[in-house]
Design an enzyme around this catalytic site. Structure first.
Site, mmCIF file in Angstrom:
data_model
loop_
_atom_site.group_PDB
_atom_site.id
_atom_site.type_symbol
_atom_site.label_atom_id
_atom_site.label_comp_id
_atom_site.label_asym_id
_atom_site.label_seq_id
_atom_site.Cartn_x
_atom_site.Cartn_y
_atom_site.Cartn_z
ATOM 1 N N ASP A 17 -3.798 -9.783 -8.781
ATOM 2 C CA ASP A 17 -4.083 -8.888 -9.894
ATOM 3 C C ASP A 17 -2.915 -8.038 -10.382
ATOM 4 O O ASP A 17 -2.501 -8.108 -11.543
ATOM 5 C CB ASP A 17 -5.281 -7.985 -9.560
ATOM 6 C CG ASP A 17 -5.218 -7.400 -8.148
ATOM 7 O OD1 ASP A 17 -4.213 -7.603 -7.451
ATOM 8 O OD2 ASP A 17 -6.183 -6.720 -7.758
ATOM 9 N N GLU A 51 -19.220 -6.648 -5.691
ATOM 10 C CA GLU A 51 -17.817 -6.899 -5.398
ATOM 11 C C GLU A 51 -17.394 -8.290 -5.860
ATOM 12 O O GLU A 51 -16.300 -8.474 -6.398
ATOM 13 C CB GLU A 51 -17.586 -6.737 -3.887
ATOM 14 C CG GLU A 51 -16.180 -6.991 -3.413
ATOM 15 C CD GLU A 51 -15.212 -5.852 -3.669
ATOM 16 O OE1 GLU A 51 -14.064 -5.949 -3.221
ATOM 17 O OE2 GLU A 51 -15.597 -4.860 -4.326
ATOM 18 N N GLU A 106 0.817 -1.207 0.000
ATOM 19 C CA GLU A 106 0.000 0.000 0.000
ATOM 20 C C GLU A 106 0.855 1.263 0.000
ATOM 21 O O GLU A 106 0.527 2.251 -0.670
ATOM 22 C CB GLU A 106 -0.933 0.000 1.222
ATOM 23 C CG GLU A 106 -1.923 -1.160 1.265
ATOM 24 C CD GLU A 106 -2.996 -1.080 0.188
ATOM 25 O OE1 GLU A 106 -3.014 -0.102 -0.582
ATOM 26 O OE2 GLU A 106 -3.823 -2.008 0.115
#
EC number: 3.2.1.-
Length: 598
Positions: free
Chosen positions: A331, A448, A195
């Protein structure tokens, strides 16, 4: 008063006096920002510029963080090879050659652009007034939360969006605030490498690439050196979470036994670009050696060509595991491979692997993960599922998620980068699949996580006619979601929408690559649906159920709402020359990195 602060104030005073006496009163104006937090953490900014000079770069003096991350004495110093490749100058054309819109079309798109900007301005104003210097605003209560070390994640993440929208005063005010962030202190004992890399380092690099402001480069280096300390491990593999105090002391860090593959796989762009703008090879060398592990194991997994969702960097094992997906947990590992090729090229031996890994995974995913769902209208779409390797071989699970929706845009990008019409066509079908999922639900927004019905037969990519009996049987085998489900869907396992950007990301890329106006119309439909469902008094909030018009909202708005989602919507309606795909490559947080050109 410390000597450094005294000198800064003196410099600013001289500038202000010069402005007062020598600039025409009707052409100049002055801001003075002071985000002081005590004698050791202050920054006074004097800004003086001509009203008619948008290129003016104001003086903003960075406050050095309380700890110098470049001074860490590593127990395990990473190797400083390979060196950064030479500038990549032979990129193929990516973006469509746009012609000027007619007057009527231009007027419509301008109105849409301004509407997106209005929504952004509302969110930004609320953040500024109620959560300034905090990680995120709570859009219902107006409170705030620090979940990413307390370094003002939303502020840093939104810098480049402010610039793109022409909000220069707000941008420079934000830069002034960023100049005071102390990356030597953290609200958490550990720092999330992934992050921090995509939001903080990515946000600072992109804002520097757009504006050229040196404060942003200075702060990017601070964050880069902090994250580089995460490579202070026995084998040079990065940790998933950096223990803050141990990292400062240079103690050898312990690599976790198992992590999601996306975490170590999503550093390449940020570290490579940081090496490009600083001329320091160390960042590129660290991440290149990391990606060698993925390169060497790519064809030895149970699904050769792709990597399992979970890997062990402590054992340098990216082979073991039976679950494969391009969705959550994996991903951006795949996303960064073609994008690394766009940034670095493949002439150099160390960067050639990105083209090879890209083509290999794209061919594998196309054969095994993508499927044609059985739907009433028989639209030409593809959905990305998951594959489990069981005793009887690969088994396709027709479960998908919003996070997977980036893949359509990535295949379209790969189609241009690698001159492959097949990749481009596949990308368009995947992007249409996510747009279809949006249109199918009552709110106009996809859930989602969900399941769809596979077309029967040996090849899940071949179209099939709608079969009500087959659909009913397939749906009965799933745990039923209690509310209405559109035909073709068997579950909405997670019916929330949490302001995610991946679907509009692919729509934006398909618009910029093909020039087909249908993508802009799709973007506008999606934007209206999202804003209608998520609008709050202060900003926009996640909703609990896309099946329910007027769904209950959740007091939750991550920084990617302004950094990605609204940015992609805005770019769909803005001049196509703004962030041209021939000039920039975007990281997984939608931060544009400038492509070097001689």
């Amino acid at each position: 008063m410390p000597r450094v602060r005294t000198r800064h104030i003196a410099i600013c005073a001289v500038i202000l006096l010069w402005v007062y006496y020598f600039l025409p009163r009707d052409e100049a104006f002055t801001y003075v920002y002071d985000y002081g937090h005590g004698a050791s953490h202050g920054s006074t900014v004097a800004v003086a510029r001509y009203m008619n000079d948008p290129e003016f770069i104001p003086l903003i003096i960075a406050t050095q963080s309380s700890f110098d991350w470049s001074s860490v004495n590593f127990t395990y110093p990473p190797k400083l090879t390979p060196k950064l490749p030479a500038t990549f100058t032979k990129r193929p054309r990516i973006q469509h050659k746009f012609k000027r819109d007619s007057r009527n079309v231009a007027a419509v798109q301008e109105q849409r652009r301004l509407e997106v900007k209005r929504v952004f301005e509302k969110s930004w104003t609320s953040y500024r007034s109620r959560a300034w210097m905090k990680d995120a605003l709570k859009p219902i209560s107006g409170e705030y939360v620090d979940q990413f070390s307390g370094w003002a994640a939303t502020l840093v993440d939104s810098l480049d969006t402010l610039w793109m929208m022409g909000m220069r005063d707000e941008f420079y005010e934000a830069v002034a605030a960023v100049s005071t962030i102390d990356f030597g202190e953290s609200t958490t004992a550990t720092v999330n490498t992934f992050e921090s890399c995509i939001r903080y380092l990515g946000g600072l690099i992109a804002a520097y690439d757009l504006s050229g402001h040196e404060v942003l480069k200075t702060k990017a280096i601070e964050v880069g050196d902090l994250l580089y300390a995460g490579f202070n491990t026995k084998d040079g593999m990065p940790v998933d979470f950096i223990h803050f105090e141990d990292a400062k002391r240079g103690v050898g860090l312990i690599v976790e036994s198992q992590v999601v593959s996306a975490s170590p796989g999503t550093i390449t762009l940020e570290f490579s670009r940081l090496s490009q703008i600083t001329g320091d090879d160390k960042y590129y060398a660290a991440v290149s050696r990391l990606m060698d592990v993925f390169y060497q194991g790519q064809n030895d997994t149970q699904l050769p060509g792709m990597w399992p969702m979970y890997v062990s960097m402590s054992k340098q094992d990216v082979v073991s595991g039976y679950q494969f997906s391009i969705g959550g947990n994996a991903d951006s590992l795949y996303e960064y491979l073609p994008k690394a090729y766009a940034l670095l090229g493949s002439v150099d031996a160390s960067s050639k692997k990105y083209e090879i890994m890209s083509r290999t995974f794209m061919d594998t995913a196309e054969r095994h993960l993508f499927f044609r769902p059985m739907i009433p209208g028989n639209e030409d779409i593809l959905i990305s599922g998951n594959v489990d390797i069981l005793e009887d071989g690969p088994t396709l699970d027709p479960e998908s998620e919003h996070l997977s929706c980036f893949i359509g845009g990535l295949y379209a990008l790969g189609g241009r980068l690698f001159n492959s019409k097949k990749y481009l066509d596949t990308g368009a079908k995947l992007a249409r699949g996510c747009a279809y999922a949006y249109r199918s639900f009552p709110t106009g927004i996809m859930p989602e996580r969900y399941n769809m019905v596979l077309c029967p037969g040996p090849d899940p990519r071949k179209p099939c006619a709608w079969d009500e009996e087959h659909y009913t049987t397939a749906a009965a085998e799933r745990v039923q979601y209690k509310s209405y489900l559109p035909k073709g869907f068997t579950t909405a396992k997670d019916p929330r929408y949490i302001l995610r950007p991946e679907a509009i990301e692919s729509v934006f890329i398909l618009w910029r690559i093909t020039g087909d106006a249908v993508w802009r119309e799709t973007a506008w439909e999606m934007f209206q649906a999202v804003v209608n469902a998520t609008d709050t008094r202060y900003a926009n909030a996640a909703i609990m159920d896309v099946n329910v018009i007027g769904s209950k909202q959740e007091d939750y708005m991550e920084s990617f709402w302004m950094a990605e989602t609204l940015k992609y919507f805005y770019l769909c309606f803005a001049d196509p020359d703004l962030i041209s795909l021939d000039d920039f490559v975007l990281n997984t947080e939608a931060h544009p990195f400038r492509l070097s050109k001689k």
